[in-house]
Design an enzyme around this catalytic site. Structure first.
Site, short mmCIF file in Angstrom:
data_model
loop_
_atom_site.label_atom_id
_atom_site.label_comp_id
_atom_site.label_asym_id
_atom_site.label_seq_id
_atom_site.Cartn_x
_atom_site.Cartn_y
_atom_site.Cartn_z
N CYS A 2 32.64 76.34 49.76
CA CYS A 2 33.85 76.20 48.95
C CYS A 2 33.91 77.31 47.90
CB CYS A 2 33.82 74.85 48.25
SG CYS A 2 33.52 73.49 49.37
N ARG A 27 36.78 81.60 51.43
CA ARG A 27 35.54 80.80 51.45
C ARG A 27 35.77 79.42 52.03
NH1 ARG A 27 31.83 82.97 47.69
NH2 ARG A 27 30.81 80.96 47.49
N TRP A 75 35.88 73.78 51.84
CA TRP A 75 35.55 73.78 53.27
C TRP A 75 34.72 72.52 53.47
CZ3 TRP A 75 30.84 75.38 56.15
CH2 TRP A 75 31.08 75.45 57.51
N ASN A 101 30.59 73.34 44.63
CA ASN A 101 30.34 74.05 45.90
C ASN A 101 28.88 73.78 46.25
OD1 ASN A 101 30.15 75.73 48.10
ND2 ASN A 101 29.81 77.57 46.86
N GLY A 102 28.66 73.07 47.37
CA GLY A 102 27.28 72.78 47.79
C GLY A 102 27.22 71.39 48.40
N GLU A 488 28.44 90.19 70.49
CA GLU A 488 29.30 90.33 69.31
C GLU A 488 30.76 90.40 69.73
OE1 GLU A 488 29.12 89.83 66.36
OE2 GLU A 488 30.81 90.88 65.47
N LYS A 492 33.66 87.71 68.45
CA LYS A 492 34.91 88.14 67.82
C LYS A 492 36.10 87.48 68.51
CE LYS A 492 33.85 89.34 64.71
NZ LYS A 492 32.46 89.20 64.56
N GLU A 495 36.17 83.51 67.97
CA GLU A 495 36.35 82.96 66.62
C GLU A 495 37.74 83.24 66.03
OE1 GLU A 495 33.93 84.34 63.38
OE2 GLU A 495 33.68 86.29 64.30
N HIS A 511 22.07 85.61 88.32
CA HIS A 511 21.24 84.38 88.19
C HIS A 511 22.08 83.16 87.83
CE1 HIS A 511 17.67 86.88 88.57
NE2 HIS A 511 18.24 87.71 87.74
N LYS A 610 34.08 81.92 55.39
CA LYS A 610 33.48 83.25 55.38
C LYS A 610 31.97 83.18 55.20
CE LYS A 610 33.16 87.63 55.56
NZ LYS A 610 33.22 88.23 56.92
C1 AGP Z 1 30.97 86.45 62.07
O1 AGP Z 1 32.21 86.99 62.49
C2 AGP Z 1 31.09 85.07 61.49
N1 AGP Z 1 31.99 85.05 60.41
C3 AGP Z 1 29.75 84.42 61.22
O2 AGP Z 1 29.07 84.35 62.45
C4 AGP Z 1 28.80 85.12 60.21
O3 AGP Z 1 28.31 86.33 60.75
C5 AGP Z 1 27.61 84.19 59.96
O4 AGP Z 1 28.09 83.00 59.38
C6 AGP Z 1 26.54 84.80 59.05
O5 AGP Z 1 27.09 85.05 57.79
P1 AGP Z 1 26.28 86.01 56.79
O6 AGP Z 1 26.13 87.34 57.46
O7 AGP Z 1 27.10 86.05 55.55
O8 AGP Z 1 24.93 85.37 56.56
#
Ligand code: AGP
Length: 615
Positions: A2, A27, A75, A101-102, A488, A492, A495, A511, A610
């Site tokens: 959050c 966030r 969040w 936040n937590g 990766e 992308k 997500e 396989h 994020k």
């Molecule tokens: C990547 O596009 C995502 N947003 C997510 O996988 C992110 O890389 C992951 O949560 C790790 O975050 P960080 O690098 O801030 O630790």
């Protein structure tokens, strides 16, 4: 994860808080709320499900006066996203409001205790338990708000960054943190608090990063007081100069932060590389390595821990470090590492990779590595974040704030730093020659321009994206350095477009996964002209012969692939170990444009935040 914001000063708090929330929406944005204390002793709380714009509509009908306030964008971790569970949460009497936040891990025990003393609860959240506990302590001990907050936090297990206000005292704002981040902005007769520095920019450049287990008492007209939650002893106040600019935050003319961040990679990598390769390209200079030479000379194993995109960067780091340093490397998801009882000792180096520096699993992995005697090194983007402050040493990637939830420039920044790190440790251990360093360092220094060149495929990729907008599945295939690149690229796509995509080592297809191939299963295959090119050609042919469409990422000038793949995207040729930096660019663009074609919210994809600061 959050975002919290707070203000105490001479201006109206409401507008400042709303603007601050908008800068923190990346966030988390399940719900938002604000609590304002005005001079008439009124505590007005407005909150609503959804984005901050919904909150503004709700608050417009209410009283938003007051020079003191707190606000929150959520969040969800405990309780579904709705108005009731939205923060701020208010104590039973209505006198105290709190944002958090937590996670309070022992909230159930505390809730039972409070219920036994007549407290009732409106929400399902752990946060409401905390504000009720503060009220219970204040009533039973007849103490100040700050004393009650501190006493309550001594009973709390878990992570928190909180801000608390009280109806009858518009001149006091209490904040505290443990594991979750909190920054204090010191203005002229006014004080700001926030989960990170972005809401503070434009008001002041003097900031204090609150340390773990610290509580700050902000009182109008009095000097700031910071104490230890545990000992109640005063803490040293370290005011730092904030170096972020508003321009870094604005979208810079792009439609979205993500597109801005894709296109700013040449510049962000210039910042990342600055001062780290000597002018003759024969030496790499990383202060984190220079200051800990003994550790890197005696290291017998390196373990990389990370999550998500950062874990993909770690996989590339493994190959780089093994190739240049001849040290065995393991890569672990931080969430698996922390519960996997790792066997570590003083000859172990654990490298944590994190853009935000606040990822809970990665932070926990660091603590375990330290407990077991390993030397912990951090690769991070956010200066002053929790992870850089928890590690023994490290290297910042310096790519600036990454606002788009889908990581792009941070990924290339992490891979660049890992390349520098491998060269620096290799030169220290004598496992890489000055000539090898010169070859790679020269190409690395040119990477910003190389990516500038690569970004010219933008229009071609945007056109290609229209063909695949309605695909339901995708395979991403790569080998060697580009198996992580395939992972990766798949992440992308899934997500931000919500299309299912999987990354595989290309040779793994036979396989099992090749059973998936038909005309409805397109494949993106990363096939630069490297040591494995001849092998991957056969993988492309295997997919094509089963009716699968292939988009091949090939080195510029490789026209042979045009006769095999359905679509070819050419990228500039670079040394094999640098191909992920270049090949990832068209994959970022492809995912971006498919998601835009589908009308998705690219910067704030559903269900995501994020930075994941909870388990
Ligand atoms: C990547 O596009 C995502 N947003 C997510 O996988 C992110 O890389 C992951 O949560 C790790 O975050 P960080 O690098 O801030 O630790």
């Amino acid at each position: 994860m959050c975002g919290i914001v707070g203000y105490l000063g001479s201006n109206g708090a409401y507008e400042i808080l709303i603007q601050g929330l908008k800068r923190l929406e990346y966030r988390g944005y399940d719900s938002a709320g604000v609590a304002l204390v005005n001079a008439d002793g009124c505590l007005n709380v407005h909150k609503s499900q959804g984005k901050v714009s919904n909150l503004e509509q709700t608050a417009a009908a209410g009283d938003t006066t007051g020079h003191t306030g707190i606000a929150h964008t959520r969040w969800a971790t405990h309780g579904e996203p709705n108005d009731i569970n939205a923060h701020p949460h208010v104590s039973q009497s209505g006198d105290i409001a709190l944002v958090h936040n937590g996670t309070i891990e022992n909230y159930a025990v505390l809730k039972k205790l409070l219920s036994d003393h007549g407290f009732t609860f409106k929400s399902e959240t752990d946060t409401e338990v905390l504000v009720q506990l503060i009220e219970y302590i204040k009533l039973t001990s007849n103490c100040t708000l700050a004393e009650a907050v501190r006493e309550a936090l001594l009973q709390v297990e878990g992570a928190y960054a909180i801000a608390v206000v009280e109806r009858n005292d518009p001149d006091t704002l209490v904040v505290a943190r443990k594991s979750s981040p909190l920054v204090i902005g010191v203005g002229d007769g006014e004080t700001f608090i926030a989960s990170d520095a972005t809401p503070i920019i434009g008001y002041t450049d003097k900031v204090i990063y609150l340390e773990n287990d610290e509580m700050a008492i902000i009182k109008r007209g009095e000097p700031l007081s910071i104490v230890s939650v545990n000992s109640n002893q005063p803490s040293k106040i370290d005011v730092q100069k904030l170096r972020l600019s508003l321009a870094q935050l604005e979208k810079g003319g792009y439609d979205t932060f993500m597109l801005k961040e894709i296109f700013e990679q040449p510049n962000t990598l210039r910042d990342c590389l600055r001062g780290r390769i000597t002018s003759d390209n024969r030496r790499v200079v990383l202060s984190g390595v220079e200051l800990n030479k003994e550790k890197f000379l005696e290291a017998e194993r390196i373990t990389l821990v990370a999550c998500g995109t950062s874990w993909h960067a770690a996989l590339i780091g493994k190959r780089l470090i093994q190739d240049f340093c001849q040290i065995p490397v393991e890569v672990e998801y931080a969430s698996e590492f922390r519960y996997g009882n790792p066997v570590l000792g003083p000859k172990d180096i654990v490298i944590s990779i994190s853009q935000s520096g606040e990822t809970a699993d990665t932070l926990a992995a660091i603590e375990i590595a330290k407990e077991k005697g390993a030397f912990v090194y951090g690769v991070c983007n956010v200066v002053g974040a929790s992870i850089p402050r928890a590690t023994d040493s490290g290297t910042y990637i310096h790519v600036g704030p990454e606002i788009g939830v889908a990581s792009t420039k941070a990924f290339t920044g992490q891979v660049t730093v890992l390349t520098l790190f491998a060269l620096a440790v290799g030169q220290l251990r004598g496992t890489v020659s000055p000539e090898q360093i010169e070859e790679i360092a020269t190409a690395l220094k040119a990477i910003p321009a190389t990516i500038e060149e690569t970004l010219k495929v933008d229009a071609e990729v945007q056109k290609l994206s229209r063909i695949f907008t309605y695909a339901h599945n995708f395979l991403y295939l790569g080998r060697g350095y580009n198996y992580p690149t395939a992972l990766e690229g798949a992440l992308k796509l899934k997500e931000i477009s919500y299309i299912h995509a999987e990354g595989y080592p290309a040779a793994e297809m036979k396989h099992g996964p090749i059973a998936l191939i038909d005309h409805e299963m397109p494949s993106v295959i990363i096939a630069p002209s490297d040591s494995l090119y001849d092998k991957i050609i056969s993988n492309v042919q295997q997919v094509k012969s089963r009716g699968g469409a292939v988009v091949a990422i090939v080195s510029k000038g490789n026209t042979a692939m045009n006769d095999i793949a359905d679509f070819c995207i050419e990228i500039p040729e670079v040394p094999e170990c640098l191909t992920p930096l270049v090949a990832s660019i068209p994959l970022q663009l492809l995912a971006y444009y498919i998601a835009v074609n589908k009308g998705k919210d690219v910067d704030q994809p559903r269900n995501l935040a994020k930075s994941v600061t909870v388990e």
